[in-house]
Scaffold this motif. Sequence first.
Motif, short mmCIF file in Angstrom:
data_model
loop_
_atom_site.label_atom_id
_atom_site.label_comp_id
_atom_site.label_asym_id
_atom_site.label_seq_id
_atom_site.Cartn_x
_atom_site.Cartn_y
_atom_site.Cartn_z
N PHE A 29 3.90 0.14 -0.13
CA PHE A 29 3.59 0.11 -1.55
C PHE A 29 3.54 1.52 -2.14
N ASP A 30 3.20 2.48 -1.34
CA ASP A 30 3.05 3.84 -1.87
C ASP A 30 4.39 4.54 -2.09
N ASP A 31 5.43 4.08 -1.43
CA ASP A 31 6.71 4.79 -1.48
C ASP A 31 7.76 4.11 -2.35
N TYR A 32 7.56 2.84 -2.68
CA TYR A 32 8.59 2.10 -3.40
C TYR A 32 7.99 1.29 -4.54
N ALA A 33 8.87 0.82 -5.38
CA ALA A 33 8.50 -0.09 -6.45
C ALA A 33 8.80 -1.52 -6.00
N MET A 51 6.15 -3.00 -10.62
CA MET A 51 5.00 -2.13 -10.47
C MET A 51 5.28 -1.03 -9.47
N THR A 52 4.68 0.13 -9.74
CA THR A 52 4.73 1.22 -8.79
C THR A 52 3.30 1.57 -8.44
N SER A 53 2.91 1.23 -7.23
CA SER A 53 1.52 1.42 -6.84
C SER A 53 1.13 2.89 -6.77
N SER A 54 2.13 3.75 -6.55
CA SER A 54 1.82 5.17 -6.38
C SER A 54 1.12 5.75 -7.61
N ASP A 55 1.50 5.26 -8.80
CA ASP A 55 0.85 5.76 -10.00
C ASP A 55 0.25 4.64 -10.85
N SER A 72 -1.01 -6.85 -7.16
CA SER A 72 -0.75 -6.76 -5.73
C SER A 72 -2.05 -6.75 -4.95
N ASP A 73 -1.94 -7.11 -3.71
CA ASP A 73 -3.04 -6.99 -2.75
C ASP A 73 -2.47 -6.24 -1.56
N LYS A 74 -2.70 -4.93 -1.54
CA LYS A 74 -2.09 -4.11 -0.50
C LYS A 74 -2.57 -4.52 0.89
N ALA A 75 -3.82 -4.90 0.99
CA ALA A 75 -4.37 -5.26 2.30
C ALA A 75 -3.64 -6.46 2.90
#
Length: 122
Positions: A29-33, A51-55, A72-75
């Motif tokens: 999630f941190d590197d891609y949309a 969505m872009t989780s990085s920002d 999103s639910d990153k976990a």
Amino acid sequence: EVQLVESGGGLVQVGGSLRLSCAASGFSFDDYAIGWFREAPGKDRQGVSCMTSSDGSLYYQNSVKGRFTISSDKAKNMVYLQMNSLKPEDTGVYYCATSLKCSWWRGDVDTWGRGTRVTVSS
């Protein structure tokens, strides 16, 4: 290898709601949309939300603003699309998709899911 599996589609009446889910594996999630495209009958596949989780950026097509919400639910490595106040023109196959950055152009997509069908009946 990134793999995306959608679920949650179905038949719903006008004004109803659905929540689509996308299970993402091999994805950062941190590197891609990541987002959703829609292919309506007889039309090209079009980006709906991203969505872009990085920002924390969220993007919506004008036609769905105020009605759809991406989250999103990153976990759990999950992405969702909550769709409210559905209209007949929301009918189509919805695809989860990843890309380096959010884009409405299908050519920018790196990985596609197999899609889930949404039918909104009037």
